[in-house]
Scaffold this motif. Structure first.
Motif, mmCIF file in Angstrom:
data_model
loop_
_atom_site.group_PDB
_atom_site.id
_atom_site.type_symbol
_atom_site.label_atom_id
_atom_site.label_comp_id
_atom_site.label_asym_id
_atom_site.label_seq_id
_atom_site.Cartn_x
_atom_site.Cartn_y
_atom_site.Cartn_z
ATOM 1 N N UNK A 144 0.826 -1.226 -0.062
ATOM 2 C CA UNK A 144 -0.152 -0.129 -0.068
ATOM 3 C C UNK A 144 0.853 1.276 0.135
ATOM 4 N N UNK A 145 1.845 1.467 0.792
ATOM 5 C CA UNK A 145 2.826 2.444 0.806
ATOM 6 C C UNK A 145 3.667 2.691 -0.208
ATOM 7 N N UNK A 146 4.249 1.586 -0.756
ATOM 8 C CA UNK A 146 5.211 1.757 -1.964
ATOM 9 C C UNK A 146 4.698 2.020 -3.388
ATOM 10 N N UNK A 147 3.573 1.486 -3.530
ATOM 11 C CA UNK A 147 2.942 1.379 -4.651
ATOM 12 C C UNK A 147 3.271 2.634 -5.643
ATOM 13 N N UNK A 148 2.854 3.554 -5.232
ATOM 14 C CA UNK A 148 2.912 4.806 -5.641
ATOM 15 C C UNK A 148 4.386 5.036 -6.443
ATOM 16 N N UNK A 149 5.162 4.303 -6.008
ATOM 17 C CA UNK A 149 6.787 4.459 -6.472
ATOM 18 C C UNK A 149 7.027 3.443 -7.656
#
Length: 250
Positions: A171-176
């Motif tokens: 959830x936290x790293x998906x945007x990267x």
């Protein structure tokens, strides 16, 4: 499934399923930073890699319970290789005895190697993944997380933690552009089975629970890991893939 040119940080890379999957990654054109602390298994891993591909293997012999030392070793290696594209958190210890006989210190020791070392690995690799807008993180869970085993409570708890971390990191790293998944192997024939007093009975127990009536082999895990580490798996994240011959079904 293209993983050629990727640099894979792989803990527990010389033992159990690690050796064969490490060799498989190298044969697919990846570079592997193999973390392990067993000299005999490390020697066997070196021998298993073809001579013309030895440059793709970097061995990092260290004690994962020394988290500060592990971080320092990883940071030094990071400078040498330029970054980790893939992190596979596989190393684990698995003491076995009744729950009430474990001390808190013993629970914490398992957590330190099985979970906290993985956190360190991701913390070191993450900045580079974010800059490149690409990364793959794979936590190795276990069929034991789904129940059916006694006397392994610290180990099972650690595997549950890795599944939880895979979901929150996804959830936290998906945007990267970073995906995070867990692979849950079934009961593969490894050194871990030596804790069982009746090997033949244990094999019958395994096959009775599986839909596929053969024992798993390293190639089964290698294929799953190579897929999740590849470009082709870029839209899969936060999942737990059970590679267990149909033992657990959802």
């Amino acid at each position: 499934m293209s993983i050629a040119g990727h640099t894979i940080l792989y803990t527990g890379a010389a033992g159990g399923l690690g050796l064969d999957t490490t060799v498989g990654f190298i044969e697919r054109g990846a570079n592997v930073v193999a973390v392990d602390n067993n000299p005999d298994k490390i020697a066997a891993l070196r021998d298993a890699v073809p001579a013309d591909q030895q440059e793709r293997l970097i061995v990092l012999e260290c004690d994962l319970s020394d988290l500060d030392g592990f971080r320092a070793d990883l940071e030094g290696t990071l400078k040498r290789v330029g970054g980790f594209d893939v992190v596979i958190n596989n190393a684990a210890i698995y003491p076995s005895k009744p729950f009430e006989e474990y001390t808190i210190a013993e629970h914490q020791a398992v957590q330190r190697v099985n979970v906290d070392a993985g956190i360190v690995a991701v913390q070191v690799a993450l900045p580079g993944m974010r800059r490149r807008r690409w990364g793959r993180i794979i936590n190795i869970a276990s069929v034991t997380f789904y129940g059916g085993w006694e006397k392994l409570s610290p180990y099972v708890a650690s595997k549950g933690a890795l599944i939880g971390l895979a979901r929150t990191w996804a959830r936290e790293f998906g945007k990267y552009g970073i995906t995070v998944n867990a692979v849950s192997p079934g009961a593969f024939p490894t050194d871990a089975e030596k804790i069982h007093p009746d090997p033949e009975g244990y094999t019958r127990f395994v096959l009775d629970h599986q839909a596929v009536k053969r024992r798993g082999h390293a190639g089964d895990i290698a294929a799953a890991l190579a897929f999740l580490a590849s470009d082709e798996a870029g839209f899969i994240t936060g999942q737990t893939l059970n590679v267990d011959g149909g033992w657990v079904m959802h």
